[in-house]
Design a protein around this motif. Sequence first.
Motif, short mmCIF file in Angstrom:
data_model
loop_
_atom_site.label_atom_id
_atom_site.label_comp_id
_atom_site.label_asym_id
_atom_site.label_seq_id
_atom_site.Cartn_x
_atom_site.Cartn_y
_atom_site.Cartn_z
N GLN A 111 0.87 -1.16 -0.12
CA GLN A 111 -0.15 0.01 0.05
C GLN A 111 0.85 1.16 -0.08
O GLN A 111 1.86 1.33 0.72
CB GLN A 111 -0.97 0.01 1.17
N ARG A 112 0.48 2.14 -0.88
CA ARG A 112 1.20 3.37 -0.87
C ARG A 112 0.80 4.33 0.42
O ARG A 112 -0.45 4.32 0.73
CB ARG A 112 0.79 4.21 -2.10
N PRO A 113 1.80 4.77 1.33
CA PRO A 113 1.40 5.58 2.36
C PRO A 113 0.76 6.83 2.03
O PRO A 113 1.56 7.90 2.00
CB PRO A 113 2.75 5.58 3.17
N GLU A 114 -0.62 6.89 1.83
CA GLU A 114 -1.16 8.05 1.41
C GLU A 114 -0.84 9.36 2.54
O GLU A 114 -0.74 10.43 2.01
CB GLU A 114 -2.46 7.75 1.17
N LEU A 115 -0.90 9.08 3.85
CA LEU A 115 -0.95 10.08 4.70
C LEU A 115 0.57 10.58 4.43
O LEU A 115 0.57 12.01 4.53
CB LEU A 115 -0.98 9.46 6.05
N VAL A 117 2.35 10.76 1.94
CA VAL A 117 2.44 11.47 0.65
C VAL A 117 2.03 12.81 0.69
O VAL A 117 2.34 13.75 0.07
CB VAL A 117 1.97 10.62 -0.48
N ARG A 118 0.81 12.84 1.21
CA ARG A 118 0.03 14.11 1.23
C ARG A 118 0.89 14.95 2.54
O ARG A 118 0.90 16.34 2.20
CB ARG A 118 -1.44 13.91 1.98
N VAL A 156 7.36 8.80 -1.67
CA VAL A 156 7.53 9.93 -0.48
C VAL A 156 9.01 10.64 -0.76
O VAL A 156 8.88 11.54 -0.81
CB VAL A 156 7.30 9.26 0.94
#
Length: 234
Positions: A111-115, A117-118, A156
């Motif tokens: 899973q891409r670490p969306e938090l 990344v944002r 990231v």
Amino acid sequence: MTSRWLITGVGVVLTTSLLAWQPAARPKDVPSNIDRADIDLGEIARRLVNQSARVKEGEFVHINGGIRDLELLEDVAIATRRLGAWSLVTLSSDRMTRLMYDEVPASFDNQRPELAVRMVGLFPVNINIAFSENDRVLDGVPPERIAAQGEAAQPVADLAREFNVRTINLGNDFYPTKQRAAMFGISRDELSKIFWAGVNVDYQDLRKTGLMVKRVLDEGHTLRITHPNGDRKS
């Protein structure tokens, strides 16, 4: 006003300099490498924020470290706010690092670490203080899982370079831990004194010294480094 936030699934305590935060006491089994009688944490924090990170008024600064260095994390947050900038402090640990493999299903490794990344786009400055006490915390974890999580997190790092995020890493594999001191053949206290003496310098003066050495080396052809335990020529 006192507040704490815990983000489920991330497992970090978040604080901002908008809030008055009352930290938990350091557990007795978590060592401290800092002797307040010898080291001015406030001065180190100011140098990290003012000289190394060059924080500007109005910027958002992400500060990460472990409970071992809670006072230093607080001082970095205060140094940030003194410039009119805002900080977010997060805590990490060896235990959480290991549990991300032991308790989290392998199916989530990709899973891409969306938090994260944002957060890259939100925080132009990252100040990371090494938190690990155990160099072998991932012993026994399947290499393919470590590789999968590393690959998933690559966006990231890519975005941080693209956005020119100013990142400070205090540690660089020299942070004084018991294991690292044993590797160098000295006591933890000795390594701690060496490390913090190196950190607690004026970085502008250090840069001037580095430029002077560079000029000398640029003009020379032979470098001889000597020490009581040997002589090496290159």
